[in-house]
Design an enzyme around this catalytic site. Structure first.
Site, mmCIF file in Angstrom:
data_model
loop_
_atom_site.group_PDB
_atom_site.id
_atom_site.type_symbol
_atom_site.label_atom_id
_atom_site.label_comp_id
_atom_site.label_asym_id
_atom_site.label_seq_id
_atom_site.Cartn_x
_atom_site.Cartn_y
_atom_site.Cartn_z
ATOM 1 N N LYS A 155 0.620 -1.407 -0.057
ATOM 2 C CA LYS A 155 -0.106 -0.184 -0.230
ATOM 3 C C LYS A 155 0.466 1.467 0.153
ATOM 4 C CE LYS A 155 -3.464 -2.619 1.279
ATOM 5 N NZ LYS A 155 -5.324 -3.046 -0.224
ATOM 6 N N HIS A 274 -6.953 -13.858 -6.776
ATOM 7 C CA HIS A 274 -7.530 -12.970 -5.874
ATOM 8 C C HIS A 274 -9.194 -12.945 -6.219
ATOM 9 C CE1 HIS A 274 -9.396 -9.194 -4.681
ATOM 10 N NE2 HIS A 274 -8.351 -8.857 -3.675
#
Length: 417
Positions: A155, A274
């Site tokens: 992130k 994912h």
């Protein structure tokens, strides 16, 4: 057309069985609704056609063979439908879903419909490659045994340059994580093109490997706008010597996913999956598809890791249901158990297992619970739980690794976590 409701039917070992949660419109009998679901998802259409006489519908039609009211719900039923295996193309999850859930969910006679579970007969998975490698082969490739694996999504997910992104990857892996991850939305944007990211990440991988003596991985997201571009990215990852690539299997689609799984098996790449977009499909309790169905489909389509929720801090019942589909991903043979949301006994025979990934909102204080709930065969991903450490990324990674090793040691010594 009630010929599709056949309560006397004995299901065959080769049938695909489906459990639908049906909410019929007021005034529509459950048998009629169940028959309509079976018809619309197999050989039926809205009227009788003369070409029906050119085939043996009894051999090819779906059959609603049981209907049970859902306790505590008004006008809601579980309808069980059996489909002959010949209705489905071999090795195609795409075709399986087009048939079973393709059209019937917009049906007028139903207020809502949810596919709760599928029983896939052993004959059908035998036509798929399934996970490129599976749990055991992955452990051997990584040389990591007897503990869960640790990961972390880098992130901020959007906005970093490739060089700074690579630096964050290096710090996390150097601190003790096994994997770092591209966020699912990181594909190839103006601020960071995929090729630059792959290069800087590969540098980080090999630097961390050299300094720690451990095999390190970063899930390089190969998801792209075309399947050709996706394959190009996977090939570049292999050329760099990366151990693992990543795909968003619902937004990317099952066809692209299965192609990528074949490539990964042929070229020794692990495949991380994912589930972006899953909540669009599985969030509503009475309409859509339960995630356990999407998980079974992924095990057939192919993937070595898949995101499967976290369990921690949620309701107890939800924990059981999550563990139900975690077992469906990992084990060879799973017994029917309605308390865990498993409607059918599922026998995967020899299909490799998928490692569930716990990710999202977890941090180091959840470690004892996570190691107890998931056991060894899982990836625990602490995103903010690593990068949010007040001293920086590497100390955050160290904290997670130390906590994990402590919990595993305590468990092995028989202590109470």
């Amino acid at each position: 057309d009630l010929t599709y409701y056949t309560p006397e039917y004995q299901t065959k070992d080769t049938d695909i069985l489906a459990a639908f949660r049906m909410t019929p419109q007021p005034g529509v009998p459950a048998e009629e609704a169940g028959a309509a679901v079976a018809a619309e998802s197999s050989t039926g259409t809205w009227t009788t056609v003369w070409t029906d006489g050119l085939t043996t519908l009894d051999r090819y039609k779906g059959r609603c063979y049981d209907i049970e009211p859902v306790p505590g719900e008004e006008n809601q039923y579980i309808a069980y439908v059996a489909y002959p295996l010949d209705l489905f193309e071999e090795g195609s999850v795409t075709n399986m879903f087009t048939s079973i859930v393709g059209n019937v969910f917009g049906f007028k006679a139903l207020r809502a419909l949810r596919l709760e579970d599928l029983r896939i007969p052993p004959a059908y998975p035998k036509t798929f490659i399934g996970p490129p490698h599976g749990i055991q082969v992955e452990r051997d490739k990584l040389n990591k045994y007897g503990r869960p694996l640790l990961g972390c999504t880098i992130k901020p997910k959007l906005g970093l340059s490739a060089k700074n992104y690579g630096r964050a990857v290096y710090e996390c892996l150097r601190g003790g994580l096994d994997f770092t991850k591209d966020d699912e939305n990181v594909n190839s944007q103006p601020f960071m093109r995929w090729r630059d990211r792959f290069l800087f990440v590969a540098e980080a991988l090999f630097k961390a490997l050299a300094e720690t003596g451990e095999i390190k991985g970063h899930y390089l997201n190969a998801t792209a706008g075309t399947s050709e571009e996706m394959m190009k990215r996977a090939r570049f990852a292999r050329e760099l010597g990366a151990p693992i690539v990543m795909h968003d299997y619902l937004t990317g689609g099952f066809t692209a996913n299965t192609s990528l799984a074949f490539y990964c098996r042929d070229n020794g790449l692990l495949l991380h999956i994912h589930r972006a977009m899953h909540a669009v499909i599985d969030r509503q309790r009475n309409h859509g598809m339960h995630f356990r169905v999407l998980a079974k489909a992924l095990r057939m389509s192919g993937g070595d890791h898949i995101h499967a929720g976290t369990v921690v801090g949620k309701l107890e019942g939800e924990r059981e249901v999550t563990l139900g589909f975690v077992d469906l991903l990992r084990d060879d043979y799973i017994e029917k158990d309605r308390s865990r949301g498993i409607y059918f006994t599922q026998d995967w025979v020899s299909m490799p297992g998928v490692i569930p990934v716990a990710s999202g909102g977890i941090h180091v204080w959840h470690m004892p619970a996570l190691t107890e709930i998931f056991g060894d065969d899982a990836v625990l991903q602490f995103c903010g739980g690593t990068l949010g450490h007040p001293w920086g990324n590497a100390p955050g990674a160290v904290a997670n690794r130390v906590a994990l090793e402590a919990c595993v040691q305590a468990r092995n010594e028989g202590r109470d976590l």
